[in-house]
Design a protein around this motif. Sequence first.
Motif, PDB file in Angstrom:
ATOM      1  N   ALA A 125      -7.459   7.932  -6.097  1.00  0.00           N
ATOM      2  CA  ALA A 125      -8.395   6.829  -5.862  1.00  0.00           C
ATOM      3  C   ALA A 125      -7.717   5.695  -5.101  1.00  0.00           C
ATOM      4  CB  ALA A 125      -8.955   6.314  -7.184  1.00  0.00           C
ATOM      5  N   ARG A 126      -6.488   5.381  -5.474  1.00  0.00           N
ATOM      6  CA  ARG A 126      -5.758   4.322  -4.782  1.00  0.00           C
ATOM      7  C   ARG A 126      -5.414   4.738  -3.355  1.00  0.00           C
ATOM      8  NH1 ARG A 126      -1.852   0.883  -8.672  1.00  0.00           N
ATOM      9  NH2 ARG A 126      -3.469   0.228 -10.105  1.00  0.00           N
ATOM     10  N   ARG A 127      -5.115   6.033  -3.164  1.00  0.00           N
ATOM     11  CA  ARG A 127      -4.811   6.536  -1.828  1.00  0.00           C
ATOM     12  C   ARG A 127      -6.002   6.313  -0.907  1.00  0.00           C
ATOM     13  NH1 ARG A 127      -6.027  11.015   1.117  1.00  0.00           N
ATOM     14  NH2 ARG A 127      -4.467  11.680   2.641  1.00  0.00           N
ATOM     15  N   ASP A 128      -7.187   6.663  -1.391  1.00  0.00           N
ATOM     16  CA  ASP A 128      -8.395   6.479  -0.590  1.00  0.00           C
ATOM     17  C   ASP A 128      -8.628   4.998  -0.273  1.00  0.00           C
ATOM     18  OD1 ASP A 128      -8.752   9.200  -0.680  1.00  0.00           O
ATOM     19  OD2 ASP A 128     -10.318   9.138  -2.226  1.00  0.00           O
ATOM     20  N   LYS A 129      -8.403   4.143  -1.251  1.00  0.00           N
ATOM     21  CA  LYS A 129      -8.571   2.702  -1.023  1.00  0.00           C
ATOM     22  C   LYS A 129      -7.534   2.180  -0.033  1.00  0.00           C
ATOM     23  CE  LYS A 129     -10.741   1.403  -5.345  1.00  0.00           C
ATOM     24  NZ  LYS A 129     -10.664   0.556  -6.540  1.00  0.00           N
ATOM     25  N   ASP A 130      -6.311   2.678  -0.133  1.00  0.00           N
ATOM     26  CA  ASP A 130      -5.260   2.250   0.784  1.00  0.00           C
ATOM     27  C   ASP A 130      -5.568   2.681   2.214  1.00  0.00           C
ATOM     28  OD1 ASP A 130      -3.996   1.189  -1.404  1.00  0.00           O
ATOM     29  OD2 ASP A 130      -2.384   2.675  -1.486  1.00  0.00           O
ATOM     30  N   LEU A 136       0.839  -1.191   0.000  1.00  0.00           N
ATOM     31  CA  LEU A 136       0.000   0.000   0.000  1.00  0.00           C
ATOM     32  C   LEU A 136       0.878   1.245   0.000  1.00  0.00           C
ATOM     33  CD1 LEU A 136      -2.541  -1.055   2.778  1.00  0.00           C
ATOM     34  CD2 LEU A 136      -2.789  -1.325   0.308  1.00  0.00           C
ATOM     35  N   GLY A 137       0.337   2.348  -0.515  1.00  0.00           N
ATOM     36  CA  GLY A 137       1.024   3.638  -0.460  1.00  0.00           C
ATOM     37  C   GLY A 137       2.367   3.610  -1.142  1.00  0.00           C
ATOM     38  N   GLY A 138       3.401   4.037  -0.420  1.00  0.00           N
ATOM     39  CA  GLY A 138       4.750   4.101  -0.977  1.00  0.00           C
ATOM     40  C   GLY A 138       5.362   2.747  -1.261  1.00  0.00           C
ATOM     41  N   PHE A 139       4.747   1.687  -0.788  1.00  0.00           N
ATOM     42  CA  PHE A 139       5.256   0.341  -1.048  1.00  0.00           C
ATOM     43  C   PHE A 139       4.667  -0.251  -2.332  1.00  0.00           C
ATOM     44  CE2 PHE A 139       5.554   0.909   3.542  1.00  0.00           C
ATOM     45  CZ  PHE A 139       6.893   0.618   3.738  1.00  0.00           C
ATOM     46  N   ARG A 140       3.832   0.520  -3.004  1.00  0.00           N
ATOM     47  CA  ARG A 140       3.205   0.057  -4.247  1.00  0.00           C
ATOM     48  C   ARG A 140       4.256   0.079  -5.357  1.00  0.00           C
ATOM     49  NH1 ARG A 140      -1.909  -0.452  -5.273  1.00  0.00           N
ATOM     50  NH2 ARG A 140      -2.615   0.848  -3.561  1.00  0.00           N
ATOM     51  N   PRO A 141       4.372  -0.999  -6.114  1.00  0.00           N
ATOM     52  CA  PRO A 141       5.413  -1.063  -7.152  1.00  0.00           C
ATOM     53  C   PRO A 141       5.107  -0.211  -8.391  1.00  0.00           C
ATOM     54  CG  PRO A 141       4.141  -3.088  -7.137  1.00  0.00           C
ATOM     55  CD  PRO A 141       3.652  -2.256  -5.981  1.00  0.00           C
ATOM     56  N   ASP A 142       3.861   0.111  -8.649  1.00  0.00           N
ATOM     57  CA  ASP A 142       3.498   0.818  -9.877  1.00  0.00           C
ATOM     58  C   ASP A 142       3.307   2.318  -9.639  1.00  0.00           C
ATOM     59  OD1 ASP A 142       1.320   0.437  -8.336  1.00  0.00           O
ATOM     60  OD2 ASP A 142       0.001  -0.250  -9.934  1.00  0.00           O
ATOM     61  N   ARG A 143       4.379   2.993  -9.314  1.00  0.00           N
ATOM     62  CA  ARG A 143       4.308   4.437  -9.082  1.00  0.00           C
ATOM     63  C   ARG A 143       4.351   5.167 -10.424  1.00  0.00           C
ATOM     64  NH1 ARG A 143       7.989   6.031  -4.143  1.00  0.00           N
ATOM     65  NH2 ARG A 143       6.125   6.663  -3.069  1.00  0.00           N
ATOM     66  N   GLY A 144       4.036   6.456 -10.423  1.00  0.00           N
ATOM     67  CA  GLY A 144       4.049   7.245 -11.647  1.00  0.00           C
ATOM     68  C   GLY A 144       2.763   7.140 -12.438  1.00  0.00           C
ATOM     69  N   LEU A 145       1.650   6.906 -11.758  1.00  0.00           N
ATOM     70  CA  LEU A 145       0.346   6.804 -12.408  1.00  0.00           C
ATOM     71  C   LEU A 145      -0.280   8.185 -12.539  1.00  0.00           C
ATOM     72  CD1 LEU A 145      -0.988   3.734 -10.438  1.00  0.00           C
ATOM     73  CD2 LEU A 145      -0.221   3.752 -12.793  1.00  0.00           C
ATOM     74  N   PRO A 146      -1.341   8.326 -13.328  1.00  0.00           N
ATOM     75  CA  PRO A 146      -2.054   9.615 -13.423  1.00  0.00           C
ATOM     76  C   PRO A 146      -2.584  10.042 -12.044  1.00  0.00           C
ATOM     77  CG  PRO A 146      -2.824   8.078 -15.095  1.00  0.00           C
ATOM     78  CD  PRO A 146      -1.890   7.326 -14.223  1.00  0.00           C
ATOM     79  N   GLU A 147      -2.707  11.343 -11.834  1.00  0.00           N
ATOM     80  CA  GLU A 147      -3.071  11.922 -10.532  1.00  0.00           C
ATOM     81  C   GLU A 147      -4.411  11.398 -10.008  1.00  0.00           C
ATOM     82  OE1 GLU A 147      -2.600  13.907  -7.115  1.00  0.00           O
ATOM     83  OE2 GLU A 147      -1.115  13.788  -8.711  1.00  0.00           O
TER      84      GLU A 147
END
Length: 179
Positions: free
Chosen positions: A148-153, A132-143
């Motif tokens: 949306a992922r932040r809220d889910k995390d 989750l968060g900074g441990f997610r491997p797929d960084r650099g996604l659209p804002e």
Amino acid sequence: MKRVSSAYLDRAALHYLERFASSSANLRKLLLRRVDASARAHGTDPAEGREWVEALIQRYQRQGILNDGLYAEMKAGGLQRRGGSTRMIRQKLTAKGLDDGQVEAALAGLEGADEGEAEMKAAIAYARRRRLGGFRPDRGLPEEEVRARRDKDIAAMARAGFDLETARRVIDADDPSAL
């Protein structure tokens, strides 16, 4: 179903304890289930089986085979290393039949509990394990997808028992190693 006897319960308890750590209440519940099933199947008196179970539990406690305080510390430490929040750890220990004093002593003995770091360490471990968060491997996604992922995390952290402030700090950290 075999007819329950004192020797049968002793063998069953030792077999269970060889494979799993257990609290006294959890072992009592497990053995009483066998006593009740045997009483239904064979028409025997379940009160006699309950007496055997109580005597067995007391004997194991005297011999040190069952130690609820040590079990609580071990279980709490393992749950914290896996990323369990103190709230979740408290619930799981209570569900295993441990009393409030044993639960509080186990929580006080957690790594970082004296400095108040126990919850943050568990949150970091949970985020790392769940990616989750900074441990997610797929960084650099659209804002918008990042939001949306932040809220889910954060929601996942909340469901795991972490408070909102701790979840936000862990999820919003740019560098997980800085935490």
